[in-house]
Design an enzyme around this catalytic site. Structure first.
Site, short mmCIF file in Angstrom:
data_model
loop_
_atom_site.label_atom_id
_atom_site.label_comp_id
_atom_site.label_asym_id
_atom_site.label_seq_id
_atom_site.Cartn_x
_atom_site.Cartn_y
_atom_site.Cartn_z
N GLY A 12 0.46 -1.23 0.08
CA GLY A 12 0.04 -0.01 0.34
C GLY A 12 0.93 1.51 -0.08
O GLY A 12 0.19 2.65 0.30
N ARG A 66 -13.09 -15.20 -11.84
CA ARG A 66 -12.81 -13.60 -11.46
C ARG A 66 -13.96 -13.12 -11.60
O ARG A 66 -14.07 -12.23 -11.01
CB ARG A 66 -12.27 -14.04 -13.02
N LEU A 94 -9.24 -7.71 -13.08
CA LEU A 94 -11.29 -8.02 -13.10
C LEU A 94 -11.78 -8.15 -13.85
O LEU A 94 -11.16 -8.35 -15.18
CB LEU A 94 -11.55 -6.50 -12.32
N ASN A 108 -5.28 2.79 -13.06
CA ASN A 108 -4.45 2.07 -12.69
C ASN A 108 -3.32 2.41 -12.82
O ASN A 108 -2.60 3.21 -14.03
CB ASN A 108 -4.85 0.88 -13.40
N HIS A 110 0.85 1.47 -13.23
CA HIS A 110 1.57 0.06 -13.65
C HIS A 110 2.97 0.91 -13.74
O HIS A 110 3.69 1.72 -14.02
CB HIS A 110 1.20 -0.23 -14.94
N ASP A 151 -3.83 -3.24 -19.34
CA ASP A 151 -3.01 -2.15 -18.78
C ASP A 151 -3.23 -1.44 -21.03
O ASP A 151 -1.96 -1.31 -21.40
CB ASP A 151 -1.45 -2.80 -19.04
N GLU A 178 9.55 5.38 -5.86
CA GLU A 178 9.78 6.96 -5.41
C GLU A 178 9.80 8.12 -6.60
O GLU A 178 9.36 9.51 -6.40
CB GLU A 178 11.48 7.34 -4.37
N ALA A 180 8.11 7.93 -10.18
CA ALA A 180 7.76 8.02 -10.37
C ALA A 180 6.15 7.79 -9.55
O ALA A 180 4.96 8.77 -10.43
CB ALA A 180 7.69 6.77 -11.69
C1 GAR Z 1 3.25 -0.66 -7.38
O1 GAR Z 1 4.71 -0.74 -8.27
C2 GAR Z 1 2.20 -0.98 -9.10
O2 GAR Z 1 2.40 -0.37 -9.39
C3 GAR Z 1 2.13 -2.66 -8.97
O3 GAR Z 1 2.38 -3.42 -8.04
C4 GAR Z 1 2.74 -2.06 -6.67
C5 GAR Z 1 2.15 -2.65 -5.38
O4 GAR Z 1 3.54 -1.79 -4.20
N1 GAR Z 1 1.09 -2.28 -10.10
C6 GAR Z 1 1.03 -3.66 -10.56
O5 GAR Z 1 1.96 -4.17 -11.24
C7 GAR Z 1 -0.26 -3.91 -11.19
N2 GAR Z 1 0.32 -4.10 -13.12
P1 GAR Z 1 2.46 -1.30 -3.09
O6 GAR Z 1 1.05 -1.80 -2.92
O7 GAR Z 1 2.83 -0.15 -2.08
O8 GAR Z 1 1.60 0.28 -3.74
#
Ligand code: GAR
Length: 212
Positions: A12, A66, A94, A108, A110, A151, A178, A180
């Site tokens: 998170g 799903r 989803l 989202n 990515h 995506d 950090e 981006a």
């Molecule tokens: C993040 O780097 C996010 O961009 C990635 O998972 C990580 C979660 O970190 N998401 C994906 O790969 C989605 N395809 P966080 O729980 O610390 O935010």
């Protein structure tokens, strides 16, 4: 205020960036109606509770497929009156019905420069492993609207981050977060909540800020 639901699966840190940006006014015109976690153990839940935000667990392990999982998430979103849904480190794709219900209302983040290192199976550390294995000198992050294909939706913001010589997937992941992710995700939410994002086909036009 735009009622926003944030979906999370793990640590998170992106949720934290959103909460911090709400607290210091960098995200405008937004209120978090609920944080929904796919797992009861996600540390993201603790972050939400500390910030006084309502939390719900919709445990992916409790659903047979799903579509039924998607329907359960959608029920919570409808119940709290969500106007924007943010996938902030939400690691499940989803069903298409979700992005149809909430067309151009699901954002989202990515951790790569789409269309590189994305799509089904590209999430979390796997993305950075792929980028390092390919040998790219620059990676980064992308915020985008969610469509049925993983995506593949219209891009809102992107930010490039340099890959250093001795990077491990973990080190690169942290730098991309950090430099981006923690910047462009809150900024995208703020732009949406101010009504400044206009989707025209695959392109997202960003309208200038109106000073009152
Ligand atoms: C993040 O780097 C996010 O961009 C990635 O998972 C990580 C979660 O970190 N998401 C994906 O790969 C989605 N395809 P966080 O729980 O610390 O935010």
């Amino acid at each position: 205020m735009v009622k926003t639901v944030v979906l999370v699966s793990g640590g998170g840190t992106n949720l934290q960036a959103i909460l911090d940006s709400l607290a210091d006014g960098r995200i405008k015109n937004c209120e978090i109606a609920a944080v929904i976690s796919s797992s009861p153990d996600a540390y993201a839940l603790t972050r939400a509770e500390k910030a006084g935000v309502p939390t719900r667990v919709v445990d992916v392990k409790e659903y047979p497929d799903r579509q039924r999982y998607t329907d359960a998430i959608e029920r919570v979103c409808l119940e709290v009156g969500a106007e924007l849904i943010v996938l902030a480190g939400f690691l499940y794709v989803l069903s298409p019905s979700f992005s149809e219900t909430y067309e151009n209302k699901v954002i989202n983040i990515h951790p790569a420069l789409i269309p590189s290192f994305c799509g089904n199976g590209a999430y979390g550390l796997r993305v950075h492993k792929k980028a390092l294995a390919y040998g790219v000198k620059v990676s980064g992050a992308t915020s985008h609207f969610v469509v049925a294909e993983a995506d593949a939706g219209p891009i809102i913001l992107q930010k490039a981050v340099k890959v250093e010589e001795d990077d491990t997937p973990e080190v690169l992941q942290r730098r991309i977060m950090e430099q981006a992710e923690w910047k462009i995700l809150p900024e995208s939410i703020s732009l949406f909540c101010q009504g400044r994002l206009v989707v025209e086909g695959r392109r997202v036009r960003i309208l200038p800020e109106v000073n009152e």
